[in-house]
Design an enzyme around this catalytic site. Structure first.
Site, PDB file in Angstrom:
ATOM      1  N   THR A  25     -21.030 -17.743  31.584  1.00 50.69           N
ATOM      2  CA  THR A  25     -22.303 -17.090  31.884  1.00 50.69           C
ATOM      3  C   THR A  25     -23.171 -18.040  32.702  1.00 50.69           C
ATOM      4  O   THR A  25     -23.397 -19.183  32.307  1.00 50.69           O
ATOM      5  CB  THR A  25     -23.011 -16.704  30.583  1.00 50.69           C
ATOM      6  OG1 THR A  25     -22.240 -15.702  29.936  1.00 50.69           O
ATOM      7  CG2 THR A  25     -24.408 -16.168  30.853  1.00 50.69           C
ATOM      8  N   HIS A 174     -14.034  -8.730  25.947  1.00 51.76           N
ATOM      9  CA  HIS A 174     -14.678  -9.854  25.261  1.00 51.76           C
ATOM     10  C   HIS A 174     -14.808  -9.522  23.776  1.00 51.76           C
ATOM     11  O   HIS A 174     -15.682  -8.750  23.373  1.00 51.76           O
ATOM     12  CB  HIS A 174     -16.045 -10.091  25.884  1.00 51.76           C
ATOM     13  CG  HIS A 174     -16.667 -11.410  25.541  1.00 51.76           C
ATOM     14  ND1 HIS A 174     -16.178 -12.263  24.588  1.00 51.76           N
ATOM     15  CD2 HIS A 174     -17.776 -12.031  26.060  1.00 51.76           C
ATOM     16  CE1 HIS A 174     -16.940 -13.342  24.514  1.00 51.76           C
ATOM     17  NE2 HIS A 174     -17.920 -13.223  25.398  1.00 51.76           N
ATOM     18  N   ASN A 177     -17.072 -14.966  20.325  1.00 51.27           N
ATOM     19  CA  ASN A 177     -18.382 -15.621  20.435  1.00 51.27           C
ATOM     20  C   ASN A 177     -19.562 -14.865  19.837  1.00 51.27           C
ATOM     21  O   ASN A 177     -20.702 -15.036  20.250  1.00 51.27           O
ATOM     22  CB  ASN A 177     -18.691 -15.955  21.892  1.00 51.27           C
ATOM     23  CG  ASN A 177     -17.738 -16.976  22.458  1.00 51.27           C
ATOM     24  OD1 ASN A 177     -16.967 -17.601  21.725  1.00 51.27           O
ATOM     25  ND2 ASN A 177     -17.753 -17.142  23.766  1.00 51.27           N
ATOM     26  N   TYR A 179     -20.358 -11.589  19.748  1.00 53.08           N
ATOM     27  CA  TYR A 179     -20.879 -10.370  20.350  1.00 53.08           C
ATOM     28  C   TYR A 179     -20.255  -9.163  19.646  1.00 53.08           C
ATOM     29  O   TYR A 179     -19.553  -9.310  18.658  1.00 53.08           O
ATOM     30  CB  TYR A 179     -20.658 -10.410  21.862  1.00 53.08           C
ATOM     31  CG  TYR A 179     -21.342 -11.617  22.468  1.00 53.08           C
ATOM     32  CD1 TYR A 179     -22.730 -11.735  22.442  1.00 53.08           C
ATOM     33  CD2 TYR A 179     -20.608 -12.672  23.003  1.00 53.08           C
ATOM     34  CE1 TYR A 179     -23.368 -12.856  22.945  1.00 53.08           C
ATOM     35  CE2 TYR A 179     -21.241 -13.796  23.508  1.00 53.08           C
ATOM     36  CZ  TYR A 179     -22.618 -13.891  23.473  1.00 53.08           C
ATOM     37  OH  TYR A 179     -23.261 -15.007  23.956  1.00 53.08           O
ATOM     38  N   ASN A 234     -23.602 -18.054  17.654  1.00 50.32           N
ATOM     39  CA  ASN A 234     -24.269 -16.803  17.272  1.00 50.32           C
ATOM     40  C   ASN A 234     -24.168 -16.536  15.773  1.00 50.32           C
ATOM     41  O   ASN A 234     -24.101 -15.385  15.332  1.00 50.32           O
ATOM     42  CB  ASN A 234     -23.732 -15.604  18.070  1.00 50.32           C
ATOM     43  CG  ASN A 234     -24.343 -15.498  19.452  1.00 50.32           C
ATOM     44  OD1 ASN A 234     -25.488 -15.896  19.661  1.00 50.32           O
ATOM     45  ND2 ASN A 234     -23.592 -14.979  20.407  1.00 50.32           N
TER      46      ASN A 234
END
Length: 356
Positions: A25, A174, A177, A179, A234
């Site tokens: 990102t 994805h 991580n 999400y 996260n």
């Protein structure tokens, strides 16, 4: 002997080497999440990668987690990405798009006040997000209802179609991580009941339904998936990450994906364990590994058959010509973390190559 510079057949495409660029990102998209010409320059500079995996990209409006990340749901975004893929292909490279939903990592101030969604109403603790109002703590998400999930799955499938329209060679789902898909997978964030909660089979149902829909949309041989069973980023955790990894590796075999991309460690070092060994033991497809590999360890990993390719993150960020540097044993530029997410070319397209 197979090494980092051996070619690799990856689903529907052929790769020149096994040195991949991991998704990173960089927050350089325009206000409506439209990719820019600067992004085309950045990715084209790195076209010597065996495969570039472009950064996490929004499948639907209203789930921004990074403020200036790109999307793939509008005509303008597709056109912007087409400039990127054309530039990469003209430079001789191959490129995949990582498609993504931010889940509870989204913030209302990034999404016109919309409350983020998640498998369960559990907020990310002790971490902050950049917003137009500065750094803020994460807010309490609302739990998705079962009947809302099909629309998100359809969003992933349409994003994959849009990615192919934009010229991407493949997509990476994805599921890492912290999400949305990862939030469903791990029992630290998924406390729901019903068909999407409880057992491993139920927690993985959302992932498998997304993969099936995306594979139907563009072909399984153009689909990869990224997992991070140990990563606590996260505010993520799982009671049995090694067991979950082995079970997922076995379960993914029947889907005949192009590859499985495994993050082997934790950004923060809170969770430890060996997930690579059981995944390699159980997964029969192409395995790509990531996190903290030096060129020397990457060479050994490929030579010893522990993985089929290695994805480099910040090393590729700071070294547009990373494969050439590895081949020559040349020193590597060091990345500047202060410019990872800042606008403009500094720390983005101005890292020097061996050619100057």
């Amino acid at each position: 002997m197979t090494d980092l510079f051996s070619p690799l057949t990856l689903g529907a495409i052929e790769l020149d080497n096994r040195i991949w660029m991991a998704p990173l990102t960089r927050c350089r998209a325009e206000g409506e999440h439209v990719p820019t010409p600067l992004m085309a320059e950045y990715y084209a500079q790195r076209a010597s990668a065996g495969l570039i995996i472009a950064e996490a990209t929004m499948i639907l409006p209203g789930n921004s987690a990074f403020w200036h990340e790109p999307g793939i749901y509008s005509a303008e975004q597709i056109a912007g990405w087409r400039k990127v893929t054309d530039a990469v292909h003209q430079a001789g490279g191959k490129i995949a798009l990582q498609i993504w939903h931010g889940g509870r990592a989204c913030h209302p101030d990034l999404n016109h006040g919309a409350i983020p969604v998640a498998p369960s109403a559990i907020a990310i603790a002790n971490e902050e997000v950049y917003t137009p109002k500065g750094k803020q703590g994460y807010t309490l998400p609302r739990a998705l209802s079962d009947d809302e999930i099909p629309a998100i799955i359809a969003g992933f499938a349409q994003a994959a179609r849009n990615a192919r329209t934009a010229g991407f060679d493949m997509v990476e789902v994805h599921a890492a991580n912290g999400y949305l898909i990862d939030e469903f997978l791990r029992d630290g964030s998924n406390h729901r009941e019903g068909p999407y909660g409880g057992s491993r089979e139920n927690r993985a149902r959302f992932l498998f339904e997304v993969l099936d829909a995306v594979s139907t949309a563009i072909g399984a041989n153009r689909v990869g998936v990224r997992l991070s069973p140990l990563n606590s980023f996260n505010d993520m955790k799982d009671s049995d990450p090694v067991g979950l990894s082995a079970w997922l590796a076995t379960s993914l075999n029947e889907r005949n994906l192009a590859y499985l991309h495994l993050m082997r460690a934790d950004f923060y070092g809170k969770q430890t364990g060996d997930v690579l060994t059981p995944v390699r033991q159980h997964y029969r497809g192409t395995l790509v590994v990531n996190m903290g590999y030096t060129p020397e360890e990457a060479q050994r990993t490929i030579a010893e058959g522990k993985a089929d390719a290695v994805a480099f993150g910040t090393a590729f960020l700071a070294n547009p010509d990373l494969p050439a540097r590895i081949r020559r044993g040349a020193p590597l530029n060091q990345p500047n973390p202060n410019t990872f997410y800042t606008p403009g070319p500094e720390g983005y397209t101005d890292y020097p190559t061996l050619a100057g």
